[in-house]
Design an enzyme around this catalytic site. Structure first.
Site, PDB file in Angstrom:
ATOM      1  N   GLY A 224     -33.894  10.679  15.325  1.00 34.62           N
ATOM      2  CA  GLY A 224     -33.192  10.918  16.576  1.00 34.62           C
ATOM      3  C   GLY A 224     -32.902  12.390  16.803  1.00 34.62           C
ATOM      4  N   GLY A 494     -21.223  11.243   9.949  1.00 32.48           N
ATOM      5  CA  GLY A 494     -21.447   9.846   9.617  1.00 32.48           C
ATOM      6  C   GLY A 494     -20.850   9.401   8.299  1.00 32.48           C
ATOM      7  N   ARG A 574     -18.648  17.044  -2.267  1.00 29.19           N
ATOM      8  CA  ARG A 574     -19.334  16.169  -3.209  1.00 29.19           C
ATOM      9  C   ARG A 574     -20.605  15.600  -2.578  1.00 29.19           C
ATOM     10  NH1 ARG A 574     -17.414  10.092  -4.650  1.00 29.19           N
ATOM     11  NH2 ARG A 574     -19.158   9.540  -6.014  1.00 29.19           N
ATOM     12  N   ASN A 577     -25.465  11.136  -2.706  1.00 28.08           N
ATOM     13  CA  ASN A 577     -26.765  10.726  -3.249  1.00 28.08           C
ATOM     14  C   ASN A 577     -27.701  11.926  -3.246  1.00 28.08           C
ATOM     15  OD1 ASN A 577     -29.026   9.397  -4.145  1.00 28.08           O
ATOM     16  ND2 ASN A 577     -29.351   8.205  -2.282  1.00 28.08           N
ATOM     17  N   PRO A 578     -27.955  12.530  -4.397  1.00 24.55           N
ATOM     18  CA  PRO A 578     -28.783  13.747  -4.439  1.00 24.55           C
ATOM     19  C   PRO A 578     -30.170  13.585  -3.829  1.00 24.55           C
ATOM     20  CG  PRO A 578     -27.640  13.426  -6.524  1.00 24.55           C
ATOM     21  CD  PRO A 578     -27.397  12.191  -5.722  1.00 24.55           C
ATOM     22  N   LYS A 647     -18.693  16.499   2.576  1.00 25.71           N
ATOM     23  CA  LYS A 647     -18.876  17.114   3.889  1.00 25.71           C
ATOM     24  C   LYS A 647     -20.236  16.683   4.435  1.00 25.71           C
ATOM     25  CE  LYS A 647     -16.248  21.314   2.692  1.00 25.71           C
ATOM     26  NZ  LYS A 647     -16.292  22.791   2.538  1.00 25.71           N
ATOM     27  N   GLY A 648     -20.383  16.723   5.746  1.00 22.86           N
ATOM     28  CA  GLY A 648     -21.651  16.331   6.355  1.00 22.86           C
ATOM     29  C   GLY A 648     -22.769  17.290   5.998  1.00 22.86           C
ATOM     30  N   GLY A 650     -26.239  16.613   7.384  1.00 20.68           N
ATOM     31  CA  GLY A 650     -27.414  16.362   8.206  1.00 20.68           C
ATOM     32  C   GLY A 650     -27.879  17.554   9.010  1.00 20.68           C
ATOM     33  N   GLU A 651     -26.966  18.483   9.298  1.00 22.90           N
ATOM     34  CA  GLU A 651     -27.318  19.562  10.219  1.00 22.90           C
ATOM     35  C   GLU A 651     -27.260  20.961   9.621  1.00 22.90           C
ATOM     36  OE1 GLU A 651     -25.874  18.029  14.495  1.00 22.90           O
ATOM     37  OE2 GLU A 651     -24.665  17.335  12.817  1.00 22.90           O
TER      38      GLU A 651
END
Length: 687
Positions: A224, A494, A574, A577-578, A647-648, A650-651
């Site tokens: 997306g 998320g 933290r 999932n690496p 922390k997020g 994705g971006e």
């Protein structure tokens, strides 16, 4: 390290995406796009289309049903004769087969009272205005001290303008809706969306239904990058058509139509002014942004927002000015605001380093902030310096010759560049439910959307840890608006948002299980709502930070640029999932390479349309363009975030990445290209 829970389903084809749900007696829709860049629809001739065998309906402004809510111009499909931009949906054919629908759409004839469109973004446009706020609810302008005076008195000054083009998200799965009206008057949408809950609310409002009458299912989503963060016209159109023909209707927006109808990153014009003392410490920062929106609906990107976060300076100003053009409405694209804004800021910091004769890494370290510069809030954690130092050590920065054009390999010029990264660590309220099953397993449900990020797996790990159970005993169910309400998969919020709800639901379940004895056949369930928890949280400036290091090769004969090495180092709390985390970082960095060197949606100013409307002409990096890329993270403990301490991610991988590449190119050949992308045509005349 845990592989994606749904990986087997995806590689075997068992995972169902929106278009793949088997709906009995489904029809297919094909849309007609406006040929005019601005004007009014004079007439719509559908006679030839309707005569075609297998055609069930042809819809346009002349016969479409009225929508209950037309406040969002992009979703008010066929509600007026006004054409606001070229490519806008103006008619649609519904037929027994996709091929018939496409042929019928081709036969529709639309006549226009057309006008010349205004589509060019320029800094002197008379229509520029200050928006009330920019994306994320931030103020359009901020000012502290006397930035003009401090800049004029600065020992070292940089005053430069950077431009970034329009870019299109282009997820692998196109925007798709399969709409089915049920016997009780409710609507089921199988949808490619980043937010089943918000999608449900919006479509219910537009169609005049109660929220509970709409169900949105998005079990699997093929990407997306923000474009699916809000409903698009395809969802309204499919629902409208399904009601009209009394059958389920499927509509997958073709790639070429996506360029006008599914959102894009606004082009920007950014003037950066940095003033510093003789030691390179910033005394003035000014970041002035010009960008575009549509005449249909305002979207103002928060491009200067990261400048408010990054570096210390007593005197500072950020501004946003927007102009309404005859173009589609811009929208979210991976790290909206931070991505183009940090390209300008981090490129200007590199130019300041050169002007001041200071190493670019050292310049950033000297200007690190102990509190958020504009709000004055303490950071929950800030390890930017640790990222810069770790990256410099891993990348071999110490041996760098600061003089441009000094390293060569045959006819190739070699250079290295650095840029910082930042992104807010957001958390939104939501709900989750957890149930203990009589067979000793657990089922956890939340209406979150996994758009390929690995969210389903991360949430299952969080649930298993909270329940003190093996991962194999946890069934994670997401992607359905009938599950407890969840925020949209966007803003890198998320895992932090949904994970908090999952933890609280699992904690509540454990409390119910304590002393309950055997689990009954119907199971034992508990739920949680995190609204109150978020309202009571302490005030901190919560951000992730990072640093990008890039090595670029510039061919002296062709002007071609290759990124031979790239390293990202991140401080993001933290890591849950690496495996999937590294994938997210590298995915963002790869998009940053594309932004720096390739991505550009080219507007035809005469016709008001994008010329390169497919992936043959809109270029993104391939495997051959990404030679050696790695992402690592520093250990960071932050007790002020959420129950997971995360922390997020994705971006933040794309933020600053383009600047690192651009800085490496400038170091390689001594040519500073300030308008992206950096193409051979822009470099070659100067080599």
């Amino acid at each position: 390290m845990t592989k994606r829970l749904e990986s087997r389903e995806k590689v075997t084809g068992a995972a169902r995406y929106a278009h793949e749900y088997p709906l009995r007696d489904a029809a297919y829709l094909s849309a007609v796009q406006a040929d005019a860049g601005r004007g009014e629809i004079a007439s719509v001739d559908t006679a030839a289309a309707r005569r075609l065998p297998g055609v069930l309906a042809v819809l346009s402004c002349e016969n479409a049903p009225r929508l209950a809510d037309r406040s969002d111009g992009e979703l008010a499909v066929f509600q007026s004769r006004t054409v606001s931009y070229r490519g806008q949906f103006v008619a649609a054919a519904v037929a027994e087969t996709l091929e018939t629908a496409q042929e019928a759409a081709r036969l529709v004839r639309v006549e226009y009272a057309a006008e010349d469109p205004d589509v060019r973004l320029r800094p002197d446009h008379p229509g520029l205005y200050k928006p009330e706020q920019v994306n994320a609810g931030l103020p359009a302008d901020t000012e502290f001290g006397d930035p003009d005076g401090a800049f004029g008195a600065a020992h070292v000054r940089v005053d430069v303008t950077y431009t970034t083009p329009a870019e299109h998200n282009n997820p692998m799965e196109p925007h798709t809706t399969a709409a089915q009206w049920n016997e009780d008057g409710s609507l089921t949408l199988y949808e490619s969306t980043q937010g089943p809950s918000s999608h449900q609310r919006t479509l219910a409002r537009v169609l005049g239904l109660d929220t509970g009458q709409v169900r949105v299912v998005s079990t699997h989503v093929g990407g997306g990058f923000g474009a699916k963060g809000t409903p698009r016209p395809n969802a309204v159109l499919a629902a409208m058509a399904a009601r009209e023909v009394g059958r389920p209707v499927k509509f997958a927006v073709p790639r070429r139509q996506m360029f006008a109808t599914t959102g894009y990153r606004t082009p920007t014009i950014q003037r950066m002014r940095l003033g510093a003392d003789a030691d390179g410490r910033l005394t003035a920062i000014m970041h002035d942004v010009v960008e575009q929106t549509s005449t249909v609906r305002e979207f103002a990107e928060q491009t200067a927002a990261p400048t408010r976060v990054m570096y210390r300076a007593a005197n500072r100003r950020t501004t946003h000015r927007v102009v309404r053009l005859d173009v589609p409405t811009p929208s979210w694209m991976r790290a909206p605001g931070e991505t183009p804004g940090m390209y300008a800021l981090e490129s200007a910091m590199d130019e300041l380093a050169v002007a001041a004769g200071i190493d670019p890494v050292e310049l950033r370290v000297r200007n690190d902030a102990d509190r958020e510069p504009e709000s004055g809030l303490p950071f929950s954690s800030r390890n930017l310096v640790a990222c810069l130092e770790e990256g410099a050590a891993r990348f071999g920065w110490a041996g760098r010759d600061p003089v441009p054009g000094t390293r060569r390999a045959g006819r190739r010029l070699l250079g290295t560049g650095v840029a910082a990264a930042t992104y807010p660590a957001r958390r939104n309220p939501g709900r989750a439910a957890a149930r203990a099953e009589p067979d000793g397993t657990f089922t956890v449900r939340i209406a979150a959307s996994d758009i390929g990020t690995g969210a389903r797996t991360a949430l299952a790990l969080i649930a298993a840890e909270t329940l003190k159970a093996d991962l194999g005993r946890v069934r994670m169910e997401v992607g359905d608006s009938s599950f407890p309400r969840a925020s949209v998969a966007g803003g890198s919020s998320g895992t932090a948002s949904w994970g908090t709800a999952v933890v609280r639901a699992c904690e509540a379940l454990l409390a119910r299980l304590n002393g309950a004895g055997a689990v009954p056949p119907e199971g034992i369930e508990a739920s949680a709502d995190t609204t109150g928890e978020l309202e009571a949280e302490e005030e901190y400036a919560r951000h992730g930070f990072g640093a990008h290091f890039a090595e670029a090769e510039v061919d002296m004969d062709t002007g071609e640029v290759r990124v031979s090495r790239m390293l990202g180092v991140f401080a993001v709390g933290r890591i849950i999932n690496p495996v999937t985390a590294r994938s997210q970082f590298i995915g963002g960095m790869t998009m940053g390479i594309g932004m720096a060197l390739m991505e550009e949606s080219v507007m035809d100013e005469r016709f008001g349309d994008y010329l390169n409307r497919d992936l043959a002409q809109y270029h993104v990096p391939s495997c051959a363009d990404v030679r050696d890329i790695d992402a690592v993270w520093v250990e960071e403990s932050d007790p002020h975030l959420n129950p997971m301490g995360s922390k997020g991610i994705g971006e933040i991988g794309i933020v600053g990445a383009a600047a690192a590449v651009g800085n490496a190119v400038a170091h390689a050949c001594g040519v500073r290209v300030r308008d992206l992308p950096i193409t051979p045509a822009k470099l070659l005349p100067h080599l």
